[in-house]
Design an enzyme around this catalytic site. Structure first.
Site, PDB file in Angstrom:
ATOM      1  N   ILE A 227     115.388   7.619  16.983  1.00  0.00           N
ATOM      2  CA  ILE A 227     115.309   7.054  18.327  1.00  0.00           C
ATOM      3  C   ILE A 227     115.558   5.569  18.157  1.00  0.00           C
ATOM      4  CG2 ILE A 227     113.863   6.605  20.345  1.00  0.00           C
ATOM      5  CD1 ILE A 227     112.402   9.225  19.770  1.00  0.00           C
TER       6      ILE A 227
ATOM      7  N   THR B 251     108.885   1.575  24.621  1.00  0.00           N
ATOM      8  CA  THR B 251     108.598   0.160  24.382  1.00  0.00           C
ATOM      9  C   THR B 251     109.778  -0.723  24.756  1.00  0.00           C
ATOM     10  OG1 THR B 251     107.198   0.814  22.531  1.00  0.00           O
ATOM     11  CG2 THR B 251     107.829  -1.489  22.646  1.00  0.00           C
TER      12      THR B 251
ATOM     13  N   TYR C 100     104.106   8.692  18.133  1.00  0.00           N
ATOM     14  CA  TYR C 100     104.875   7.455  17.952  1.00  0.00           C
ATOM     15  C   TYR C 100     104.029   6.484  17.142  1.00  0.00           C
ATOM     16  CZ  TYR C 100     107.545   3.229  19.309  1.00  0.00           C
ATOM     17  OH  TYR C 100     108.269   2.054  19.317  1.00  0.00           O
TER      18      TYR C 100
ATOM     19  N   ARG D  89     103.315  -3.127  16.234  1.00  0.00           N
ATOM     20  CA  ARG D  89     102.990  -3.393  17.634  1.00  0.00           C
ATOM     21  C   ARG D  89     101.555  -3.015  17.980  1.00  0.00           C
ATOM     22  NH1 ARG D  89     106.787  -4.477  21.502  1.00  0.00           N
ATOM     23  NH2 ARG D  89     108.969  -4.440  20.863  1.00  0.00           N
TER      24      ARG D  89
ATOM     25  N   TYR E  72      95.285  -2.100  20.298  1.00  0.00           N
ATOM     26  CA  TYR E  72      94.224  -3.055  20.586  1.00  0.00           C
ATOM     27  C   TYR E  72      92.846  -2.577  20.128  1.00  0.00           C
ATOM     28  CZ  TYR E  72      91.380  -6.567  22.935  1.00  0.00           C
ATOM     29  OH  TYR E  72      90.481  -7.565  23.204  1.00  0.00           O
TER      30      TYR E  72
ATOM     31  N   LYS F  40     107.899   9.953  15.815  1.00  0.00           N
ATOM     32  CA  LYS F  40     108.811   8.812  15.722  1.00  0.00           C
ATOM     33  C   LYS F  40     108.135   7.830  14.773  1.00  0.00           C
ATOM     34  CE  LYS F  40     110.888   4.999  18.330  1.00  0.00           C
ATOM     35  NZ  LYS F  40     110.962   4.292  19.625  1.00  0.00           N
TER      36      LYS F  40
END
Length: 292
Positions: free
Chosen positions: A206, A46, A135, A140, A109, A164
């Site tokens: 990370i 990202t 992840y 987001r 989305y 993550k």
């Protein structure tokens, strides 16, 4: 997956004023990170503004990183999306030989439920030659991969080896640490809550802030892993305001200000992202002076 423990950094993508990828800046950034003690690099995450890169740019970026890294530290590649079949096609058409794992974000989305998330990642695992890092970043994607679903995936698919966790929810992180198998690698993906997760048993981070201050944040990571609470918080407190400030106008808006201050790249982003406001620019440069 020992390669995933410790301090990984999600690489930025440097751009020129004309909007082109600045491939000449990438070697400087890689050397800065390796010299700063980073354990591995994440390409096309990202923070790398990957959603704005063309397929050719992604290929050239990968080639540049792989060539300059020259096997010095492990590499992880980001391959994810909200079209399961397309993610699988990308995995099957990409040369994965330079990488130790795939970082795959939850579908955004279209907001699948937990069963949809389970089937999505299960399909990816069945079609991947590399281990998969889940992840989870609800801020987001609009969807939260819950601990019980992570447990199902960890138990049912040997290729799924890590997560993550970037929900920024310590209660959820503690549940993950409690219920997941001991050999499943739980990584923090939220800079501010990383130390708390590490002290609770996470195996690494990370980071974004590590792009700019790899040595300082590596100290936080390793003090946290070792359980050296006093030393960890001493270092964390020095950089905490900086960590908070880089996210005030989104990511990688803030971190690019710092990378520019270091002379590692220019302070440009691709639309729909824009550079930091003047107020944030001044604030970040002022607080970053002691690190330069």
């Amino acid at each position: 997956m020992k390669e995933l423990e410790g301090h990984g950094v999600a690489l930025i993508t440097p751009f020129k004023k004309n909007g082109e990828v600045d491939y000449t800046a990438i070697p400087k950034i890689i050397d800065h990170l390796i010299n700063g003690g980073v354990d591995y690099l994440v390409v096309l995450g990202t923070t790398g503004e990957t959603a704005t890169l063309s397929d050719n740019e992604k290929k050239h970026l990968i080639s540049t990183v792989v060539k300059h890294n020259a096997g010095r530290i492990p590499l992880v590649i980001g391959i994810g999306g909200n079209n399961t079949n397309q993610v699988i096609k990308i995995i099957n058409s990409t040369d994965l030989s330079p990488f130790v794992a795939i970082l795959s974000v939850t579908p955004y989305y279209n907001k699948p439920n937990q069963e949809g998330l389970y089937l999505h990642f299960g399909a990816i695992a069945k079609n991947s030659s590399l281990p998969i890092i889940l992840y989870n970043v609800p801020s987001r994607t609009g969807v939260n991969l819950l601990p019980q679903t992570v447990l199902r995936l960890a138990n049912d698919f040997s290729k799924i080896v890590a997560i993550k966790e970037a929900a920024g929810d310590l209660k959820q992180a503690q549940t993950l640490l409690k219920i997941c198998p001991g050999d499943f690698c739980i990584l923090s993906g939220d800079d501010e809550t990383s130390l708390s997760m590490l002290l609770a048993g996470a195996k690494g981070v990370i980071s974004v802030i590590g792009n700019a201050i790899p040595e300082e944040f590596s100290k936080v990571v390793y003090h946290g892993i070792e359980g050296s609470v006093k030393e960890a918080y001493q270092t964390q407190n020095i950089i905490l305001d900086l960590i908070r400030s880089i996210y005030e106008e989104g990511n990688p808006t803030g971190i690019k200000v710092l990378m520019s201050a270091l002379g590692l790249c220019e302070n440009y982003l691709r639309l729909p992202l824009v550079p930091a406001s003047q107020n944030l620019y001044v604030k970040l440069n002022k607080s970053f002076k002691k690190f330069i």
